[in-house]
Design a protein around this motif. Structure first.
Motif, PDB file in Angstrom:
ATOM      1  N   THR A  45      84.774  27.797  54.478  1.00  0.00           N
ATOM      2  CA  THR A  45      84.441  28.994  53.725  1.00  0.00           C
ATOM      3  C   THR A  45      83.242  28.664  52.843  1.00  0.00           C
ATOM      4  O   THR A  45      82.894  27.491  52.649  1.00  0.00           O
ATOM      5  CB  THR A  45      85.620  29.458  52.842  1.00  0.00           C
ATOM      6  N   GLY A  81      84.378  31.620  48.922  1.00  0.00           N
ATOM      7  CA  GLY A  81      85.565  31.917  49.718  1.00  0.00           C
ATOM      8  C   GLY A  81      85.305  32.792  50.934  1.00  0.00           C
ATOM      9  O   GLY A  81      86.172  32.911  51.796  1.00  0.00           O
ATOM     10  N   ASP A  82      84.116  33.419  51.022  1.00  0.00           N
ATOM     11  CA  ASP A  82      83.781  34.187  52.228  1.00  0.00           C
ATOM     12  C   ASP A  82      83.718  33.241  53.429  1.00  0.00           C
ATOM     13  O   ASP A  82      83.451  32.046  53.266  1.00  0.00           O
ATOM     14  CB  ASP A  82      82.410  34.872  52.083  1.00  0.00           C
ATOM     15  N   PRO A  83      83.931  33.755  54.655  1.00  0.00           N
ATOM     16  CA  PRO A  83      83.776  32.895  55.838  1.00  0.00           C
ATOM     17  C   PRO A  83      82.334  32.380  55.939  1.00  0.00           C
ATOM     18  O   PRO A  83      81.389  33.101  55.648  1.00  0.00           O
ATOM     19  CB  PRO A  83      84.099  33.830  57.010  1.00  0.00           C
ATOM     20  N   ASP A  84      82.200  31.125  56.337  1.00  0.00           N
ATOM     21  CA  ASP A  84      80.865  30.536  56.486  1.00  0.00           C
ATOM     22  C   ASP A  84      80.141  31.225  57.636  1.00  0.00           C
ATOM     23  O   ASP A  84      80.645  31.249  58.759  1.00  0.00           O
ATOM     24  CB  ASP A  84      80.980  29.036  56.771  1.00  0.00           C
TER      25      ASP A  84
END
Length: 195
Positions: A118, A108-111
């Motif tokens: 994400t 879920g972190d930004p890519d």
């Protein structure tokens, strides 16, 4: 409908490899040949692991760089069945804290490579199946799709305990509290101090 699209991109990738037998191919060209499929690397792994095509990468030959692939022969070897159950997958993700074990990014972190995507996690083998590894939990780890596709091979190594503790000790009190709060939430612990 998605599976039809996936099988179409896989067929296009296979045709591209067979048309360029013995040539070193770049990942961007393979993706273009797939019709721009975002899951092109997964299709390459399926061709290799499930259909037995001997597609080589930098993990197999030192003269290949990350993002380069080579199909030397159209001869196929016995393929591997998918053997990771949903239960095993869930257990490994939980054990690894839903965090990539190579770069440390969480689901879920930004890519970090940009765009609206994400981070997505998948299962990575510690000892590759082609080298005798299996699908048991002790040979699996959570990895993000970038690391699994070899995009993060230049990531710095994880800090050892001494280095990590020294960094936390050097941090400001407010940053130390932030680290503590994160750890308490991550491991679902409570403090008795009431702070």
């Amino acid at each position: 409908m998605a599976s039809k699209r996936d099988s179409g991109s896989k067929a296009r990738i296979l045709k591209y490899f067979l048309d360029n037998l013995g040539d070193i191919l770049e990942s961007r060209d393979i993706q273009a040949a797939s019709g721009g499929a975002s899951e092109w690397a997964r299709r390459v792994r399926e061709l290799r692991n499930e259909e037995g095509y001997q597609i080589l990468s930098h993990k197999d030959r030192a003269d290949l760089r990350p993002g380069q692939y080579l199909l030397e022969t159209d001869a196929r070897i016995p393929a591997f069945k998918r053997g990771i159950s949903k239960e095993t997958r869930a257990w490994v993700l939980e054990r690894n804290g839903y965090t990539c074990q190579m770069c440390g990014l969480a689901a879920g972190d930004p890519d970090p490579f940009g765009g609206p995507r994400t981070v997505r996690l998948t299962m990575g083998h510690i000892i590759d199946k082609s080298k005798g590894g299996d699908d048991s939990p002790h040979n699996l780890r959570a990895v993000c799709t970038n690391c699994n596709e070899g995009l993060q091979n230049t990531a710095p190594p994880k800090p050892d305990l001494v280095h990590l503790l020294s960094q936390v000790r050097r941090a400001t009190i407010s940053d130390q509290h932030a680290v503590l709060k994160w750890l308490l939430e991550k491991f679902k612990l409570t403090t008795t101090s009431g702070k």
